[in-house]
Scaffold this active site. Sequence first.
Site, PDB file in Angstrom:
ATOM      1  N   TYR A   1       0.931   7.528  -7.134  1.00 45.35           N
ATOM      2  CA  TYR A   1       1.337   6.851  -8.359  1.00 45.35           C
ATOM      3  C   TYR A   1       0.508   7.377  -9.542  1.00 45.35           C
ATOM      4  CZ  TYR A   1       1.756   2.942 -11.640  1.00 45.35           C
ATOM      5  OH  TYR A   1       1.952   2.172 -12.752  1.00 45.35           O
TER       6      TYR A   1
ATOM      7  N   LYS B   1       5.770  -5.431  -7.115  1.00 45.31           N
ATOM      8  CA  LYS B   1       6.917  -4.734  -6.566  1.00 45.31           C
ATOM      9  C   LYS B   1       7.575  -5.581  -5.458  1.00 45.31           C
ATOM     10  CE  LYS B   1       5.247  -1.787  -9.489  1.00 45.31           C
ATOM     11  NZ  LYS B   1       4.381  -0.680  -9.126  1.00 45.31           N
TER      12      LYS B   1
ATOM     13  N   ASP C   1      -2.510   2.445  -0.107  1.00 45.31           N
ATOM     14  CA  ASP C   1      -1.658   1.726  -1.051  1.00 45.31           C
ATOM     15  C   ASP C   1      -0.338   1.465  -0.315  1.00 45.31           C
ATOM     16  OD1 ASP C   1       0.152   0.970  -3.023  1.00 45.31           O
ATOM     17  OD2 ASP C   1      -0.788   2.224  -4.561  1.00 45.31           O
TER      18      ASP C   1
ATOM     19  N   ARG D   1     -11.802 -19.143 -11.926  1.00 46.40           N
ATOM     20  CA  ARG D   1     -12.007 -17.705 -11.707  1.00 46.40           C
ATOM     21  C   ARG D   1     -12.665 -17.464 -10.353  1.00 46.40           C
ATOM     22  NH1 ARG D   1     -16.400 -15.448 -13.474  1.00 46.40           N
ATOM     23  NH2 ARG D   1     -16.475 -16.542 -15.451  1.00 46.40           N
TER      24      ARG D   1
HETATM   25  C1  LIG Z   1       3.159  -0.053  -9.642  1.00 46.95           C
HETATM   26  C2  LIG Z   1       2.233   0.580  -8.681  1.00 46.95           C
HETATM   27  C3  LIG Z   1       0.842   0.445  -8.825  1.00 46.95           C
HETATM   28  C4  LIG Z   1       0.207  -0.276  -9.995  1.00 46.95           C
HETATM   29  O1  LIG Z   1       0.441  -1.655  -9.960  1.00 46.95           O
HETATM   30  P1  LIG Z   1       0.604  -2.599 -11.255  1.00 46.95           P
HETATM   31  O2  LIG Z   1       0.990  -3.902 -10.679  1.00 46.95           O
HETATM   32  O3  LIG Z   1       1.645  -1.967 -12.122  1.00 46.95           O
HETATM   33  O4  LIG Z   1      -0.728  -2.619 -11.942  1.00 46.95           O
HETATM   34  C5  LIG Z   1       0.051   1.018  -7.848  1.00 46.95           C
HETATM   35  N1  LIG Z   1       0.578   1.705  -6.816  1.00 46.95           N
HETATM   36  C6  LIG Z   1       1.899   1.868  -6.672  1.00 46.95           C
HETATM   37  C7  LIG Z   1       2.432   2.627  -5.508  1.00 46.95           C
HETATM   38  C8  LIG Z   1       2.773   1.318  -7.590  1.00 46.95           C
HETATM   39  O5  LIG Z   1       4.100   1.486  -7.459  1.00 46.95           O
END
Ligand SMILES: *Cc1c(COP(=O)(O)O)cnc(C)c1O
Length: 387
Positions: free
Chosen positions: A101, A199, A174, A48
């Site tokens: 999001y 993603k 983000d 961890r």
């Molecule tokens: C999917 C997503 C998240 C969240 O991420 P997870 O891996 O699903 O926890 C945050 N920001 C954006 C723009 C996303 O598409």
Amino acid sequence: MTEFETRAIHIAQEPDELTGAVMPPIHLASTHRQDAVGVHRNGYEYSRVANPTRDALQEALASLEGGKYGFSFASGIAAEDTVIRAVLKPGDHVVLANELYGGTFRLFNKVYREWGIEFDLADLNDEDALRSAIRPGQTKLVWIETPSNPKLTVFDISLTSKVAHEYGALTVVDNTFCSPYLQRPLELGADIVVHSTTKYLGGHSDILGGAVVVSDSDLAEKFRYLHYALGAVSSPFDSWLTHRSLKTLAVRMDRHQSNAAAIADFLVAHPGVAEVYYPGLASHPQHELASRQMHGFGGMVSLRFAGNENGSDAGTREAIRFVQATRLFALAESLGGVESLVNHPATMTHSSAVGTPIEVTGDIVRLSVGLEGISDLLADLKQALES
Ligand SMILES: *Cc1c(COP(=O)(O)O)cnc(C)c1O
């Protein structure tokens, strides 16, 4: 190693010392034998706290984002949660972009509101709106998602960061929709980059993960501490798969965006579609900003169906019919994988935003354009629009 593509393939990927294997092994061990009390071999004691496979990924992520320190998490939301805890305390205030999001909004609106963290939404493309949303002394963070989810609005990272800094606030970007191949927020003045590596960085719809990258050593110290103190770290296997995926990021993004551009052009010309959202279109309201800020326009395209004007729900009904009529585009949450996906934000990714200021109307459909042959993708959209 100066070029992005070279670093994506070689950073922290030296062949295994024992065998020469060109892909480093996965370190699954949860604990490491100590050479003496308090003497940890190469700093490793417990997984961890630090794990060699995760460390390698973190070094690569930092390099690709043009930052100094990378942290890999079990999900994008876990990464965001750690950002919030690192930077904010009860009584602090945050300015959020007015499109983002749904899960990020939910974190502030449902989880951290109860812990005394306040927020306001603002159109970050309106400098006066941003300035009036900032509460001097209380606003500690401005949260930008660009291009936004799902309407692909582009926000100005340099300008927002400059204004935030005037008030002593940090900016978070983000960068999930772009990946560092297309946009590097730290180079534009942002303080913290977050990702859902689930993603484009993972890219194959088989990993759940998140990341934080910073250059400031004081911020890095906070993240290093919370990373192991909270423990939402990525597993060795997910870390290894994500690092493997970085090697093809550049070529994947190139194909994602050439397919997306062709699809955006096709949709613009189709009489069944009322509006197309893609930063690469000259008609996109921030096309000029996108051309400056991004190194390409990405693989996400959204569209709107006509009919919801005058209080009818014909546009929503058409959107729901359409997302169930595609065959290659799979009806699914998520984005950024090799396969094309179609999403109805109002009932899927943004269902938690219903009744809030970031609610997405039911007539909007989001496409995550994959790497399939473009003529098959266009044929699928055409048959779904015309069926
Ligand atoms: C999917 C997503 C998240 C969240 O991420 P997870 O891996 O699903 O926890 C945050 N920001 C954006 C723009 C996303 O598409």
